[in-house]
Each structure stands twice: as C-alpha cells, then as structure tokens.
Motif scaffolding. Structure first.
Motif, PDB file in Angstrom:
ATOM      1  N   SER A  47      50.058  66.333  74.839  1.00 28.64           N
ATOM      2  CA  SER A  47      49.068  65.690  73.967  1.00 28.64           C
ATOM      3  C   SER A  47      49.554  64.318  73.507  1.00 28.64           C
ATOM      4  O   SER A  47      48.773  63.507  73.054  1.00 28.64           O
ATOM      5  CB  SER A  47      48.789  66.578  72.751  1.00 28.64           C
ATOM      6  OG  SER A  47      49.997  66.810  72.055  1.00 28.64           O
ATOM      7  N   ARG A  48      50.861  64.084  73.614  1.00 29.00           N
ATOM      8  CA  ARG A  48      51.376  62.787  73.166  1.00 29.00           C
ATOM      9  C   ARG A  48      51.518  61.804  74.324  1.00 29.00           C
ATOM     10  O   ARG A  48      52.114  60.740  74.176  1.00 29.00           O
ATOM     11  CB  ARG A  48      52.734  62.971  72.478  1.00 29.00           C
ATOM     12  CG  ARG A  48      52.606  63.413  71.020  1.00 29.00           C
ATOM     13  CD  ARG A  48      53.814  62.964  70.208  1.00 29.00           C
ATOM     14  NE  ARG A  48      53.564  63.056  68.787  1.00 29.00           N
ATOM     15  CZ  ARG A  48      53.869  64.131  68.043  1.00 29.00           C
ATOM     16  NH1 ARG A  48      54.401  65.187  68.599  1.00 29.00           N
ATOM     17  NH2 ARG A  48      53.621  64.118  66.743  1.00 29.00           N
ATOM     18  N   GLY A  97      44.048  55.353  68.538  1.00 34.13           N
ATOM     19  CA  GLY A  97      44.377  55.952  67.244  1.00 34.13           C
ATOM     20  C   GLY A  97      44.546  54.896  66.172  1.00 34.13           C
ATOM     21  O   GLY A  97      44.079  55.052  65.045  1.00 34.13           O
ATOM     22  N   SER A 115      44.912  59.179  80.688  1.00 36.17           N
ATOM     23  CA  SER A 115      44.727  59.369  79.252  1.00 36.17           C
ATOM     24  C   SER A 115      44.988  60.832  78.914  1.00 36.17           C
ATOM     25  O   SER A 115      44.830  61.706  79.762  1.00 36.17           O
ATOM     26  CB  SER A 115      43.315  58.958  78.842  1.00 36.17           C
ATOM     27  OG  SER A 115      42.392  59.587  79.680  1.00 36.17           O
ATOM     28  N   VAL A 135      38.704  60.089  61.743  1.00 40.81           N
ATOM     29  CA  VAL A 135      38.604  61.030  62.852  1.00 40.81           C
ATOM     30  C   VAL A 135      38.023  62.349  62.349  1.00 40.81           C
ATOM     31  O   VAL A 135      37.963  62.599  61.148  1.00 40.81           O
ATOM     32  CB  VAL A 135      39.981  61.290  63.508  1.00 40.81           C
ATOM     33  CG1 VAL A 135      40.458  60.064  64.247  1.00 40.81           C
ATOM     34  CG2 VAL A 135      41.012  61.694  62.469  1.00 40.81           C
ATOM     35  N   GLY A 136      37.599  63.178  63.308  1.00 43.29           N
ATOM     36  CA  GLY A 136      37.047  64.478  62.950  1.00 43.29           C
ATOM     37  C   GLY A 136      35.833  64.313  62.054  1.00 43.29           C
ATOM     38  O   GLY A 136      34.961  63.503  62.333  1.00 43.29           O
ATOM     39  N   LYS A 185      44.610  64.629  77.651  1.00 42.73           N
ATOM     40  CA  LYS A 185      43.450  65.522  77.725  1.00 42.73           C
ATOM     41  C   LYS A 185      43.258  66.284  76.423  1.00 42.73           C
ATOM     42  O   LYS A 185      42.194  66.807  76.150  1.00 42.73           O
ATOM     43  CB  LYS A 185      43.624  66.504  78.875  1.00 42.73           C
ATOM     44  CG  LYS A 185      43.584  65.811  80.234  1.00 42.73           C
ATOM     45  CD  LYS A 185      43.276  66.802  81.353  1.00 42.73           C
ATOM     46  CE  LYS A 185      43.013  66.100  82.670  1.00 42.73           C
ATOM     47  NZ  LYS A 185      44.221  65.516  83.270  1.00 42.73           N
ATOM     48  N   GLU A 186      44.331  66.370  75.627  1.00 38.99           N
ATOM     49  CA  GLU A 186      44.210  67.083  74.351  1.00 38.99           C
ATOM     50  C   GLU A 186      44.006  66.071  73.232  1.00 38.99           C
ATOM     51  O   GLU A 186      44.215  64.877  73.428  1.00 38.99           O
ATOM     52  CB  GLU A 186      45.494  67.875  74.066  1.00 38.99           C
ATOM     53  CG  GLU A 186      45.731  69.007  75.043  1.00 38.99           C
ATOM     54  CD  GLU A 186      47.195  69.392  75.083  1.00 38.99           C
ATOM     55  OE1 GLU A 186      47.759  69.641  74.007  1.00 38.99           O
ATOM     56  OE2 GLU A 186      47.771  69.400  76.183  1.00 38.99           O
ATOM     57  N   SER A 187      43.630  66.563  72.055  1.00 38.81           N
ATOM     58  CA  SER A 187      43.411  65.614  70.970  1.00 38.81           C
ATOM     59  C   SER A 187      44.767  65.118  70.458  1.00 38.81           C
ATOM     60  O   SER A 187      45.785  65.795  70.556  1.00 38.81           O
ATOM     61  CB  SER A 187      42.600  66.248  69.849  1.00 38.81           C
ATOM     62  OG  SER A 187      43.324  67.288  69.282  1.00 38.81           O
ATOM     63  N   ASP A 188      44.750  63.929  69.923  1.00 38.05           N
ATOM     64  CA  ASP A 188      45.962  63.231  69.502  1.00 38.05           C
ATOM     65  C   ASP A 188      46.561  63.921  68.277  1.00 38.05           C
ATOM     66  O   ASP A 188      45.912  64.042  67.246  1.00 38.05           O
ATOM     67  CB  ASP A 188      45.563  61.780  69.169  1.00 38.05           C
ATOM     68  CG  ASP A 188      46.767  60.878  68.988  1.00 38.05           C
ATOM     69  OD1 ASP A 188      47.828  61.390  68.602  1.00 38.05           O
ATOM     70  OD2 ASP A 188      46.629  59.672  69.219  1.00 38.05           O
ATOM     71  N   PRO A 189      47.807  64.407  68.344  1.00 38.26           N
ATOM     72  CA  PRO A 189      48.383  65.116  67.199  1.00 38.26           C
ATOM     73  C   PRO A 189      48.883  64.165  66.102  1.00 38.26           C
ATOM     74  O   PRO A 189      49.265  64.618  65.027  1.00 38.26           O
ATOM     75  CB  PRO A 189      49.574  65.851  67.819  1.00 38.26           C
ATOM     76  CG  PRO A 189      49.962  65.027  68.992  1.00 38.26           C
ATOM     77  CD  PRO A 189      48.720  64.345  69.496  1.00 38.26           C
TER      78      PRO A 189
END
Ligand SMILES: [Zn+2]
Lengths: 91, 1001
Positions: free
Chosen positions: B79-80, B599, B154, B606-607, B156-160
């Motif tokens: 994710s990073r 980001g 890019s 976000v969210g 695929k998971e949301s940015d932690p």
C-alpha cells in the motif's frame, strides 16, 4: 491566488470572493422600450480585455457585499477597489 | 571482486550506522546519510533503468532533483508503493525496497532494448505518426506501449499515510539554503523580519558546505568552514524558522507559494505509523527571496547517455558529500572551468583521473595550472565523438574541434574509462521565478537566461540570478539584499574572498562527430529519449515554435520537465533556424517544480471529509428506519425506505400508493428558505418573480417562477406572506445558495433604493410535509388548537401553530397534488415533531416516503422539477405555464427576453406529457424522441425528462420536451431504443386530478 482589498473588510484571500463579470453595465430602466438588438447588447455583450478591466466582485464568504475592482488581466494586479455606485478612481 | 568505493572523508555519512536495503530484490548495504543513488554507486551499480523509447541502459546521471534516469518504484505491491521516485533524492533507511521502473522483464535483459536497433524507424513524432492509423487500432497499440514504457505502478490499496495542509504567513520567505540563502536568512532575521528558510535537501549549505578546496576561501577560511559557522549562528536566531526536506512546488502571483514538507520518507516503514508523512505548506510571504541555485548542463554529443556518464558536479558531490567514488578510471569532459574543481577534489582524494577533454583551445587559470602540475593530461580544443560500452561506459573516442566548432578534424584517439564526468556550464534555476510571472532576459556572454522583471515583491540571489562564482555571489548578494530589504547597514559587506574560478566558456550546443548526424545519438532529453536529430527533424517538418517542437519531440515533457536539456533544445533550434535564443523564449515551466503525491494535494480531505455533506435534523430517524439515501447537492436525502427486502421499485410503488390512499410524510428540510423583510418586500417579489405579489394577503401562499434575465426558468418555489413586510421564500434544494446570491446581487447593484433585507434560514428551519386524504385528521391532532376547516384554512394559506410551547408555521401547500400540509419548525425540535406526526399518524398508516416517491407523485400531477424537466433553455411558455407570467406587470427579471425573436419561435422544445402504447412500458429518462424513423439523418425532436410507473393511475407516465410539442396533442411519436422502438402519444402533462379536487379536499 490573489489578495483582494474588500472595501468593507480589508485584505482577504481570493478564495473568499466570487467574480461577477464586467462592471458598470446598468440594467435598462425600460426594457420593454428596447429593440431585440438593444436588449441583446445588454444581455450578452461583454468585453474580454487583455489589460485593465473593470469588474464586479462579491465577498461571498465574508460581508456578502458587491463592489468594483480594476484589474489588469494580463498579470492579475489589482489597481483599485471601490464601492457599488461610486465612480471609478480616475488615476 | 568487490571494489572499495568508499573514501572515509565525509562527515555527512555515519559509517557506524549500517543500513540494509534492496534494489531489484537483491540486498545491499549503505550508511545513514546516503541517498539510494549514493549507496548504489558505492556498490558499483550504475545501471538502474532503461530509457523510455529505445530502452537503452541508463545510469545515475545527477545527484539531485533534476535526475532524468534513476527513477525507481518503492515497495512494489504494497500500500505504500510509490512510482517515479528519484534515487538521487530518496534517503535510504533500513528495509528500503526499490526496483527499476522502466524495464521488462529485468534491467539487465530488457525486451524493449530491441527498439534501440529499430531506432532508425522510431523518429520524432513516431508515436503520433504510426499509432494513429487506423484509429481503431489504438487500443491494441496502447496495451503494448504501456507495458513496455515503464510508467510506474500506482498503489492498489488505499494510502495508509496521513497528510496535512498548513498555512504560513511570513515577512520573508527564502527558497534555498545554499550560501546565498544562508546569508539572506541571517540578514533578514537579524533585522527583525519574520523569516522562513526552506530547502529541499536534509542538510543546509547547498554545494558550498562540502567544498573543501584551498582555491575558494572566505575571510581566509575554507568556504565550507566559514559557512558552517554561519549556519550554526542562524540556527540560534529566534524569528527565523528553518525547514529542510521542504521543496517549493509552486510560486503563484501575490507571493503565494506551495511547498511540500517531507516528514517521514526517510524513516523505516515501521516508524511511520500515525505520523504525518507530507505537509503541504501554503505560504503567503510579504517578500520572497529566491536562492534556488543552478543546474549543471550536460554536453550533447554522440552516445552521451551510457551508464557511468554523470554530471561532473555530481561526481564531485558523491565524493565530497557521500564519500563515494563513482569510478576508478575517470575522464572529465568540459567547456568551462568547473570540471577542474571536480578534478582537484578527486585528485586530492587519490582518485585516478585519466584525462580531461576541454572544448576550449586557449585556457589559463590557477585551477588548470594545478591540474597540469600534477601531470593530468588535458586535451585542449578536443571533443568526444563517441562512447563505448553497453551497460557501463568503457571507452571514449576524441577528436580535435575545427576553429568554428562545427566539425572535427585530425585523427581519432581512444581513452579507456569507467566513469565520464561532463559539464556544459550552468543554467540558473529560474523555474519558480517564471512560475510567479517573472520575465527573463538572455545573457549572451555565457548563454543563460536570468531574471529580469519581477512581478511581485521578490528578488533572486546567487547562481539562480546568474552569479556563478563564489566572489560574484559574495559581492553581489549583500548589495541586492540591502536594497531589497531597505537596510542601512548589513553583515557581509567587507568579506575577504579568494576565488580561482575563470569564467571563460566555449559553448557549442551540439558537439560535432565524425559521423553524420543521422548515424549518431546525441541525447537532449534523457528521460524521453529525444535526440538532437529529432529536434532537427521537427524543424525540417516545419515546426518553429519552441512549444510545438517540445510537444512533437516530447523534449522536456518527462517527470523531470527537461531540467537538464531544455537549454540545449533551445540552442539547437536557434542554431538550425538562425534565430536568437533570447527571441525564441523558453517553454513554460509549470508547477509543480518537482512532482507532488496525490496525498499531499488532498491532505486531510479524504474519506468522509473528501466532500462535506449536510444532514437534516431528522437524518438519524431516517437511518434508524433503514432509508436509502440520495445525494442532492451536498445534502443526504432519504431516497426511499425499503421494507422486508423490497427493491427500490417496490418501495416507491408502495410509498406512492399510501400517500394518495391515506397519508405520507416527507422530510423536506433541504428546501432553501430565505427570510425577506422590509417595506419594499412586495415590490421586490414583483420584480424577481414572473407573477404578481402586490395583492397577496397576509397569511396566504403563492407559487412563483424565477427567470434569468435571458427569460429561462431558473428556480421555483412557494413564498408565504407572514406579515405586511415579511415573507418567507422557499427555493429548490440545489438552488438555495445561488438564488440568495442572485437576489442580493440585484438588491445591492440594480435596486439599492429598495428597503429589503434577505437572510438565509435554510438550516434554521426544518420542513415536514404531511400529505394524503387523512393528512388533515393527523394535523388536527398534532395541532389541537388550530382550526383546520377548509373555509378557515384553505389551500395556499398559512397559520402559526404550537406544539406544547414550540412555535410552528403550518402551510397548506402541496407538491404532490394531494391534500397536504408543511410544518416549518425550528431545526432542533424537528425530530420530536416528526416522531409525533408518525405516532399520531399510525392509525392512518402514515408512510414515510423519500425523494423518489416525491418525484413520482409530482409527475402524476404534472408539476415540474427545475433542473430535471428544465435545463437553461426553457421559458415558462415552453413549459406551458403561460398562466404564471403576469401580463400586467411592467417589468420583472427576464420579461423582455420572453418576446425576443428566438423565444417566440413556435418550434421551440416544449414540455408535454407522454403516454406509452403499452401502459406497462416505462420509458428511459434521457431517451430521444423522434417522429420519422426513416428520415436520414433522423430529426431529434426532444427527449424524455421524467418517467415513472404510476401506481395510482396503473400505467406508465412520462414528461418530455418536444419541438413544437404544444400543438402535437394526441400525435404519435417514436422513442428509438437500442433494440426496439417504443410508440408514444403526446398527452397533457397533468395526468391526475386536473380539477384539483384532491388539493381542495
Ligand atoms: Zn467584505
């Protein structure tokens, strides 16, 4: 993002304001007396100057007041601000 | 076979702190303080990627943000993960994982490398010319181009990670903490200016801080020692804030700048949790001092892109700052004195220099004398004509330059090497200056663009202002700052400076080779694989403007924005076309100067904070009762309330039937509400609505249509006269803010003489609408004190009521065509009143309904929804609402436009009802309406605007706009769909209760 000197509140960020098009276009007092062409002139025709332009702005996220701005559209420099109904400064 | 490429002279590297990292899945070691690039070079790795078009092996070229080749992907498949990271900028940390981006399947064996051999057929504009035809093939081409082009992946998971934005206001902002930036910070802060100093690197002092040459001294100290003391001093100044790892991305007008402060990218992943990763600084500075330095230019010669070829200054920096040797057999290639600074610092460290090739014929300076004294061979008046070695440079061939520099003469010599340092002089980093609107001028002596006209209160100092040598910087900078900050006496006015730099330079934009240009590869833009040959081809094909040449050849269009080669592109165009560089102008440098992560741009938005949404005061009840929600503007509105597994259609059919059979209840709180007061309130309404308001009695309500000055319907709603000089206006949900804005505009600018005051009360009052034949019974129990008899409380009237002690406004108005009441109540009591209505309504099967049922019910009655049945081209006449346009009023907004030649056309699109031949067939909203399917091209008469199955009429109903529809009543039309045609009949748009029996029941 420029800074606008609201004549009622003072200097604020541009994001607090909204532009309202060319200034000093007066709504005709007797629209019914006008020909289609004359009415269209009022309704549609606006200048789009590169250089000194007279504009209306409103302090949407502030005092909600409309006022006039003289802006150089080539570099966004604001030359003057003045209230509605006032004559533009001559200098 | 491991070579020792570390020299233990750097105090910037902590050799007691070993860091392991992975590059292309293999583990390596570096030290704390290394960048990925310096650590790779210390491990003898030059080959880090493949070029974009030809897939040629490419190595680390620079030591900074201008890097075109060493672009890596970090932490693939996590994710990073992050693409397009410059190895020269990322600091290594324990556990760092990087992989080459532009290669497939591996960096050492790359399938796309075949393009290198095909390159004669891959000229400039190749992609445009070849892959465009036939157009339908593009998708297939694109797949292969993208696969081999290495654009990075890019996540695929949301940015932690956490990002944030911060506003900063300061008196003086200084961009760049090199020697001139440090001097500026001290002068500004010591003179009382609130000062902010930012630099993109983790350390202060720019390139002077690792400059240990005896040839450059300040006050008889090594320039680096002198600067270090200055840095220690400014760190103690209170009104100076210093931010490192902070790069300015954009410099906008009025000294508004965006900078990215990097807080965690240098930390091991496990130390980053719950910390802010990047902070976007929004800086408003009274004064800006730009001290961004300069970028070293490469030289443009045949095969100037092999791994092992670096900028001369980068070799110097790797040796002095990181203690890393880039090669064991070094050759330097130059047209100016700066290569000799590198040579001396390498020589002093005992690093072997094979030769220096200098374009200049006659040269003489202290630096050169020292090199000659140490028996290092200088080839004066020579150029490199070719380089050899596929994955690492092995050899160069050199020849003598002709007098005019356009040809090579004599015989060829070969020199073996494993590293080649090149320098073509320096280019001031004027990117931010031009972003701010600054105008450049061209200085002919050394062929550079420098700042000329400043658009705001700002100044450039140091080498970004064209002062390249230490003595120039130290003598000019204090003078500029004194004037800029308006000071009488400042530090640094009496510095003693020793500098051995000679400014002579022999500028040849494109160096000649013994081969014809068509057989050479002199790269101008490394990242996009644009060569001098491509630029010449573009010029031959007729491109002249620098902006066009740039796009056609893709020069300067990579993620590095051509920081290295743009000047050469300009130079080559100027030489080929015989025009002056100063007149060609530069391409536009656009923000961001270096790429920003998404980001950083989004920050905390976000969210659920991405776009704010508004809830009505009854929202929680809707949630509890399982409503599905619909977004209307920023509002969340209850859409429908599914029961026992109902789908949307079932729920809406049930709700609609219940509302007409017994009772329904709707949360209409989102309707815009404007409180209007003043002695001229009635006159004001006369001017803004199409109908007349003078005779509306106190306690009565009226529906109004609002037009734009062009005669087109803009908004609608019911306005109630509460008192002699007091009205409450309702607007559509979406129109609330713009209607208020427009009314204010007219009041302030056209009719300032009117005594009228407008206040938005949308959020202050909730609106509960109860409709249906039993609504009167329910309301009578909710308000036992009110008289609901028709003669006392008829349709379109209002009464003040009370529930316990809570004051309410009760209006008998209807948007459904049914007997209906609206309760306006202070928002914080709304949920209690709603629950009371539900409680009392239980015995009448009161049914909560959402926006979908509301839409269906009003369509049955033929009521329009502004924005659904209208767009900005419908007049009230087009809507068949002539009745609402006053003939008597002299003027109202939009009146004159209703009889313009265009608005009186008979064949305008007009609102009609549509009934399908098959009563069960429901039309698609937006479907086209035609009359003659055989005509070619088919004439589009209009489209369906609203369409539902009416449970009360037991048939499909629709509204639509049709050209000349008013006179087509009963006519058959066709709705052509993908696989069928639907026959419809034009009908009256009022489908139910045309006589208003229900309203008045
Ligand atoms: Zn204001």
């Amino acid at each position: 993002m420029f800074i606008i000197n609201c004549p009622y509140c003072g200097e604020r960020e541009q994001s607090e304001f909204k532009a309202g098009g060319e200034a000093h276009i007066v709504r005709p007092k007797q629209p019914t007396e006008l020909s289609d062409d004359q009415w269209a002139e009022y309704l549609f025709m606006r200048k789009n100057i590169k250089g000194i332009q007279f504009e209306r702005w409103v302090h949407t996220h502030g005092c909600r007041k409309w006022f006039n701005v003289i802006r150089d559209t080539s570099n966004d420099m604001i030359k003057a601000v003045y209230k509605m109904g006032e004559k533009p400064p001559t200098k | 076979m491991t070579k020792n490429l570390r020299i233990k002279t750097s105090k910037f590297i902590d050799e007691t702190y070993k860091v392991s990292f992975k590059f292309n899945r293999k583990t390596y070691y570096g030290f704390k303080g290394d960048t990925l690039a310096s650590a790779l070079l210390a491990n003898d790795i030059h080959l880090v990627g493949r070029s974009f078009k030809y897939h040629r092996p490419r190595g680390i070229m620079t030591a900074g943000s201008e890097e075109p080749n060493a672009i890596v992907q970090l932490h693939s498949n996590t994710s990073r993960t992050e693409p397009n990271v410059r190895a020269t900028e990322i600091e290594i940390y324990e556990g760092l994982e990087a992989s080459s981006q532009n290669c497939w399947p591996t960096v050492n064996f790359d399938i796309g490398g075949i393009n290198n051999f095909l390159s004669p057929v891959l000229p400039a504009g190749f992609y445009y010319k070849t892959f465009m035809w036939p157009a339908s093939f593009w998708e297939k081409y694109e797949y292969f181009i993208r696969k081999s082009a290495g654009l990075g992946k890019s996540p695929k998971e949301s940015d932690p990670d956490i990002y944030e934005h911060k506003y900063i206001h300061c008196d003086v902002l200084i961009i760049g903490a090199g020697i001139s930036g440090i001097m500026a910070a001290k002068i500004a802060a010591k003179n009382g200016f609130k000062t902010l100093l930012v630099d993109e690197k983790p350390y202060l002092g720019g390139s002077t801080i690792y400059q240990n040459s005896e040839h450059f001294k300040i006050n008889n100290q090594l320039s680096s020692s002198w600067l270090e003391k200055e840095i220690n001093e400014i760190k103690k100044i209170k009104n100076l804030e210093i931010k490192t790892r902070t790069s300015v991305a954009a410099f906008h007008g009025y000294n508004f700048l965006l900078a990215r402060e990097n807080l965690t990218d240098h930390l091991p992943l496990e130390q980053r949790n719950n910390k802010t990763r990047h902070r976007l600084l929004k800086i408003r500075a009274k004064k800006v001092i730009t001290a961004t330095g300069s970028l070293e230019r490469p030289l443009i010669f045949n095969n100037n892109d092999r791994p092992g070829i670096l900028l001369s200054s980068a070799i110097d920096k790797y040796a002095n700052l990181f203690g890393v040797v880039c090669g064991e057999k070094n050759v330097l290639f130059t047209n100016n004195d700066s290569a000799y600074e590198t040579a001396i610092s390498l020589y002093q460290k005992g690093i072997n220099i094979e030769a220096i090739i200098d374009n200049r014929e006659e040269i003489d300076s202290k630096l050169i004398k020292e090199i000659e004294k140490n028996n290092i061979k200088i080839h004066k008046g020579y150029t490199i004509v070719n380089t050899f070695g596929y994955k690492r440079i092995k050899k160069v061939s050199i020849m003598k330059l002709s007098k005019d520099g356009q040809k090579v003469i004599g015989s060829k010599e070969y020199i073996n090497c494993d590293c080649l340092g090149i320098t073509g002089g320096w280019t001031p980093a004027v990117h931010l200056f031009t972003q701010s609107g600054g105008k450049l001028k061209f200085r002919d002596e050394d062929q550079v663009f420098i700042p000329n006209i400043y658009p705001s209160d700002q100044v450039s100092i140091g080498s970004c202002n064209g002062d390249f040598t230490l003595d120039e910087i130290l003598s000019t900078t204090p003078r500029i700052l004194k004037e800029f900050l308006n000071l009488k006496k400042i530090d640094y006015e009496d510095l003693e400076i020793q500098s051995s730099f000679n400014k002579s330079k022999r500028n040849i934009w494109l160096l000649p080779s013994d081969k014809v240009i068509g057989k050479t590869k002199p790269f101008v833009d490394y990242q996009n694989d644009a060569t001098a040959k491509d630029i010449k081809l573009a010029l031959r094909e007729g491109f002249r403007s620098i902006e066009h040449v740039k796009r056609y050849t893709t020069t300067g269009m990579g993620t590095d924005q051509g920081k290295l080669g743009n000047m050469h592109a300009l130079g080559i165009i100027s030489e080929t076309t015989g025009s002056k560089i100063g007149e060609l102008g530069t391409t536009t440098f656009r923000p961001p100067y270096t790429p920003l992560t998404f980001g950083t741009i989004v920050g905390r938005n976000v969210g659920e904070y991405f776009d704010i949404f508004r809830r009505t005061p009854i929202h929680d009840w809707h949630v509890k009762n399982k409503a599905e929600f619909e977004n209307v503007g920023q509002w969340k509105r209850a859409w429908y309330y599914p029961k026992n597994g109902e789908n949307m259609n079932d729920a809406v059919q049930r709700e609609s039937k219940a509302a007409r059979d017994s009772a329904g209840i709707l949360d209409a709180s989102t309707l815009g509400k404007i409180d209007i007061q003043g002695t001229d309130a009635s006159e004001f309404l006369n001017r803004v609505y199409t109908n007349s308001w003078s005779k509306l009695a106190i306690g009565k309500c009226r529906y109004g249509l609002m037009l734009n000055e062009d005669g087109m319907v803009y908004d609608d709603g019911v306005t109630t006269r509460l008192d002699e000089n007091h009205y409450i206006m309702t607007t559509t949900t979406g129109g609330a803010a713009t209607v208020l804005g427009k009314l204010e505009d007219y009041l302030q600018t056209e009719w300032p003489e009117l005594d009228v005051y407008l206040t938005s009360v949308t959020d202050h009052y909730a609106t509960i609408s109860v409709c249906g034949p039993n609504s009167k019974k329910i309301l009578s129990q909710v308000f036992p004190d009110l008289d609901f008899k028709d003669e006392h409380f008829p349709h379109m009237s209002f009464k003040n009521g009370k529930i316990d002690k809570i004051k309410c406004r009760v209006m008998r108005i209807s948007f459904t065509g049914e007997l209906s009441y609206e309760i306006n109540i202070q928002a914080n009591y709304a949920k209690a009143v709603w629950e009371k209505c539900i409680e009392i309504g239980k015995k009448f099967n009161i049914t909560p309904y959402g926006t979908e049922t509301m839409h269906l019910l009003r369509a049955e009655k033929g009521f329009i929804i502004v924005g659904q049945d209208t767009d900005a081209t419908m007049t009230p006449i087009d809507l068949q609402m002539d009745w609402i346009v006053s003939k008597k009023k002299y003027d109202f907004i939009g009146k004159r436009s209703l009889y313009r030649s265009d608005t009186i056309r008979e064949d305008r699109k007009q609102l009609v009802g549509l009934l399908t031949e098959n009563p069960d067939e429901v039309l698609e909203e937006g479907a086209q309406i035609v009359a003659d399917i055989k005509k070619s091209p088919i004439e589009m008469l209009g489209h369906v605007t609203s369409s539902y199955y009416s449970p009360n009429l037991k048939k499909s109903i629709a509204l639509g706009v049709v050209k000349g529809g008013k006179n087509m009543m009963g006519q058959k039309l066709i709705i052509p769909m993908e696989n069928k045609q639907i026959n419809v009949t034009v009908a009256d748009p009022v489908f139910l209760d045309k006589e208003n029996k229900r309203l008045n029941a």
